[in-house]
Scaffold this motif. Structure first.
Motif, PDB file in Angstrom:
ATOM      1  N   GLY A 132     -19.900  13.589  14.024  1.00  0.00           N
ATOM      2  CA  GLY A 132     -18.495  13.752  13.696  1.00  0.00           C
ATOM      3  C   GLY A 132     -17.666  12.531  14.046  1.00  0.00           C
ATOM      4  O   GLY A 132     -16.696  12.218  13.385  1.00  0.00           O
ATOM      5  N   GLU A 133     -18.070  11.817  15.108  1.00  0.00           N
ATOM      6  CA  GLU A 133     -17.325  10.641  15.528  1.00  0.00           C
ATOM      7  C   GLU A 133     -17.434   9.509  14.515  1.00  0.00           C
ATOM      8  O   GLU A 133     -16.446   8.841  14.221  1.00  0.00           O
ATOM      9  N   SER A 134     -18.632   9.285  13.963  1.00  0.00           N
ATOM     10  CA  SER A 134     -18.795   8.183  13.010  1.00  0.00           C
ATOM     11  C   SER A 134     -18.034   8.486  11.725  1.00  0.00           C
ATOM     12  O   SER A 134     -17.511   7.593  11.067  1.00  0.00           O
ATOM     13  N   LYS A 135     -17.943   9.765  11.377  1.00  0.00           N
ATOM     14  CA  LYS A 135     -17.181  10.161  10.201  1.00  0.00           C
ATOM     15  C   LYS A 135     -15.692   9.879  10.420  1.00  0.00           C
ATOM     16  O   LYS A 135     -15.003   9.387   9.531  1.00  0.00           O
ATOM     17  N   ASP A 136     -15.207  10.188  11.628  1.00  0.00           N
ATOM     18  CA  ASP A 136     -13.809   9.924  11.969  1.00  0.00           C
ATOM     19  C   ASP A 136     -13.523   8.424  11.979  1.00  0.00           C
ATOM     20  O   ASP A 136     -12.465   7.985  11.530  1.00  0.00           O
ATOM     21  N   LYS A 137     -14.469   7.623  12.473  1.00  0.00           N
ATOM     22  CA  LYS A 137     -14.294   6.172  12.489  1.00  0.00           C
ATOM     23  C   LYS A 137     -14.239   5.629  11.064  1.00  0.00           C
ATOM     24  O   LYS A 137     -13.470   4.724  10.772  1.00  0.00           O
ATOM     25  N   GLY A 138     -15.073   6.188  10.192  1.00  0.00           N
ATOM     26  CA  GLY A 138     -15.075   5.759   8.795  1.00  0.00           C
ATOM     27  C   GLY A 138     -13.751   6.070   8.124  1.00  0.00           C
ATOM     28  O   GLY A 138     -13.217   5.256   7.373  1.00  0.00           O
ATOM     29  N   LYS A 139     -13.207   7.242   8.410  1.00  0.00           N
ATOM     30  CA  LYS A 139     -11.902   7.607   7.847  1.00  0.00           C
ATOM     31  C   LYS A 139     -10.806   6.700   8.397  1.00  0.00           C
ATOM     32  O   LYS A 139      -9.904   6.304   7.677  1.00  0.00           O
ATOM     33  N   ALA A 140     -10.899   6.379   9.679  1.00  0.00           N
ATOM     34  CA  ALA A 140      -9.896   5.514  10.305  1.00  0.00           C
ATOM     35  C   ALA A 140      -9.941   4.116   9.679  1.00  0.00           C
ATOM     36  O   ALA A 140      -8.900   3.509   9.414  1.00  0.00           O
ATOM     37  N   LYS A 141     -11.155   3.601   9.426  1.00  0.00           N
ATOM     38  CA  LYS A 141     -11.278   2.281   8.793  1.00  0.00           C
ATOM     39  C   LYS A 141     -10.699   2.304   7.388  1.00  0.00           C
ATOM     40  O   LYS A 141     -10.020   1.382   6.970  1.00  0.00           O
ATOM     41  N   THR A 142     -10.997   3.370   6.653  1.00  0.00           N
ATOM     42  CA  THR A 142     -10.483   3.491   5.288  1.00  0.00           C
ATOM     43  C   THR A 142      -8.967   3.548   5.296  1.00  0.00           C
ATOM     44  O   THR A 142      -8.306   2.893   4.487  1.00  0.00           O
ATOM     45  N   LYS A 143      -8.410   4.313   6.221  1.00  0.00           N
ATOM     46  CA  LYS A 143      -6.957   4.427   6.312  1.00  0.00           C
ATOM     47  C   LYS A 143      -6.349   3.081   6.696  1.00  0.00           C
ATOM     48  O   LYS A 143      -5.324   2.672   6.160  1.00  0.00           O
ATOM     49  N   ALA A 144      -6.998   2.370   7.620  1.00  0.00           N
ATOM     50  CA  ALA A 144      -6.502   1.063   8.044  1.00  0.00           C
ATOM     51  C   ALA A 144      -6.533   0.080   6.876  1.00  0.00           C
ATOM     52  O   ALA A 144      -5.617  -0.726   6.714  1.00  0.00           O
ATOM     53  N   LYS A 145      -7.577   0.146   6.038  1.00  0.00           N
ATOM     54  CA  LYS A 145      -7.656  -0.736   4.874  1.00  0.00           C
ATOM     55  C   LYS A 145      -6.531  -0.438   3.896  1.00  0.00           C
ATOM     56  O   LYS A 145      -5.943  -1.347   3.330  1.00  0.00           O
ATOM     57  N   LYS A 146      -6.241   0.853   3.683  1.00  0.00           N
ATOM     58  CA  LYS A 146      -5.164   1.227   2.767  1.00  0.00           C
ATOM     59  C   LYS A 146      -3.815   0.739   3.284  1.00  0.00           C
ATOM     60  O   LYS A 146      -3.022   0.185   2.533  1.00  0.00           O
ATOM     61  N   VAL A 147      -3.580   0.921   4.584  1.00  0.00           N
ATOM     62  CA  VAL A 147      -2.321   0.479   5.185  1.00  0.00           C
ATOM     63  C   VAL A 147      -2.219  -1.039   5.080  1.00  0.00           C
ATOM     64  O   VAL A 147      -1.172  -1.583   4.712  1.00  0.00           O
ATOM     65  N   SER A 148      -3.307  -1.736   5.367  1.00  0.00           N
ATOM     66  CA  SER A 148      -3.320  -3.189   5.288  1.00  0.00           C
ATOM     67  C   SER A 148      -3.065  -3.647   3.855  1.00  0.00           C
ATOM     68  O   SER A 148      -2.332  -4.607   3.627  1.00  0.00           O
ATOM     69  N   PHE A 149      -3.654  -2.958   2.893  1.00  0.00           N
ATOM     70  CA  PHE A 149      -3.446  -3.297   1.483  1.00  0.00           C
ATOM     71  C   PHE A 149      -1.978  -3.174   1.117  1.00  0.00           C
ATOM     72  O   PHE A 149      -1.408  -4.066   0.487  1.00  0.00           O
ATOM     73  N   PHE A 150      -1.360  -2.085   1.493  1.00  0.00           N
ATOM     74  CA  PHE A 150       0.039  -1.866   1.140  1.00  0.00           C
ATOM     75  C   PHE A 150       0.971  -2.830   1.879  1.00  0.00           C
ATOM     76  O   PHE A 150       1.990  -3.249   1.332  1.00  0.00           O
ATOM     77  N   LYS A 151       0.624  -3.207   3.089  1.00  0.00           N
ATOM     78  CA  LYS A 151       1.423  -4.214   3.798  1.00  0.00           C
ATOM     79  C   LYS A 151       1.331  -5.552   3.078  1.00  0.00           C
ATOM     80  O   LYS A 151       2.327  -6.252   2.915  1.00  0.00           O
ATOM     81  N   GLY A 152       0.130  -5.911   2.650  1.00  0.00           N
ATOM     82  CA  GLY A 152      -0.054  -7.152   1.895  1.00  0.00           C
ATOM     83  C   GLY A 152       0.689  -7.118   0.576  1.00  0.00           C
ATOM     84  O   GLY A 152       1.293  -8.105   0.150  1.00  0.00           O
ATOM     85  N   LEU A 153       0.657  -5.971  -0.081  1.00  0.00           N
ATOM     86  CA  LEU A 153       1.366  -5.802  -1.346  1.00  0.00           C
ATOM     87  C   LEU A 153       2.868  -5.971  -1.148  1.00  0.00           C
ATOM     88  O   LEU A 153       3.538  -6.656  -1.929  1.00  0.00           O
ATOM     89  N   LYS A 154       3.389  -5.391  -0.094  1.00  0.00           N
ATOM     90  CA  LYS A 154       4.819  -5.505   0.207  1.00  0.00           C
ATOM     91  C   LYS A 154       5.189  -6.964   0.484  1.00  0.00           C
ATOM     92  O   LYS A 154       6.217  -7.456   0.010  1.00  0.00           O
ATOM     93  N   THR A 155       4.331  -7.657   1.208  1.00  0.00           N
ATOM     94  CA  THR A 155       4.570  -9.074   1.501  1.00  0.00           C
ATOM     95  C   THR A 155       4.594  -9.897   0.221  1.00  0.00           C
ATOM     96  O   THR A 155       5.451 -10.766   0.048  1.00  0.00           O
ATOM     97  N   GLU A 156       3.661  -9.627  -0.693  1.00  0.00           N
ATOM     98  CA  GLU A 156       3.616 -10.365  -1.952  1.00  0.00           C
ATOM     99  C   GLU A 156       4.843 -10.065  -2.818  1.00  0.00           C
ATOM    100  O   GLU A 156       5.361 -10.952  -3.492  1.00  0.00           O
ATOM    101  N   PHE A 157       5.299  -8.834  -2.834  1.00  0.00           N
ATOM    102  CA  PHE A 157       6.487  -8.486  -3.609  1.00  0.00           C
ATOM    103  C   PHE A 157       7.732  -9.198  -3.090  1.00  0.00           C
ATOM    104  O   PHE A 157       8.639  -9.514  -3.852  1.00  0.00           O
ATOM    105  N   LYS A 158       7.772  -9.474  -1.797  1.00  0.00           N
ATOM    106  CA  LYS A 158       8.918 -10.197  -1.242  1.00  0.00           C
ATOM    107  C   LYS A 158       8.947 -11.639  -1.714  1.00  0.00           C
ATOM    108  O   LYS A 158       9.994 -12.277  -1.717  1.00  0.00           O
ATOM    109  N   LYS A 159       7.796 -12.176  -2.128  1.00  0.00           N
ATOM    110  CA  LYS A 159       7.707 -13.562  -2.580  1.00  0.00           C
ATOM    111  C   LYS A 159       8.157 -13.741  -4.030  1.00  0.00           C
ATOM    112  O   LYS A 159       8.342 -14.863  -4.473  1.00  0.00           O
TER     113      LYS A 159
END
Length: 72
Positions: free
Chosen positions: A2-29
């Motif tokens: 169960g822990e590795s599954k939770d870590k996988g979900k956390a990584k996926t969520k972190a990637k999505k958040v990172s993607f949207f932060k990068g997208l927001k940064t690019e839109f500001k340019k």
């Protein structure tokens, strides 16, 4: 297990958040055009499109007429 599954979900969520932060940064340019420049460029694009369309139509008619004469 169960822990590795939770870590996988956390990584996926972190990637999505990172993607949207990068997208927001690019839109500001993005530098948006002012209304006058946008209008000028729109007129230029429409004008060139109409002229090229007319040229293509004339060439098409000439080729069609030429082929009709050649076949007879």
């Amino acid at each position: 297990m169960g822990e590795s599954k939770d870590k996988g979900k956390a990584k996926t969520k972190a990637k999505k958040v990172s993607f949207f932060k990068g997208l927001k940064t690019e839109f500001k340019k993005i530098v948006w055009l002012d209304k006058i420049t946008l209008a000028k460029q729109t007129v230029a694009v429409v004008s060139i499109s109409v002229v090229l369309g007319a040229i293509i139509a004339v060439v098409d008619i000439l080729v069609k007429y030429g082929i009709d004469l050649w076949i007879r």
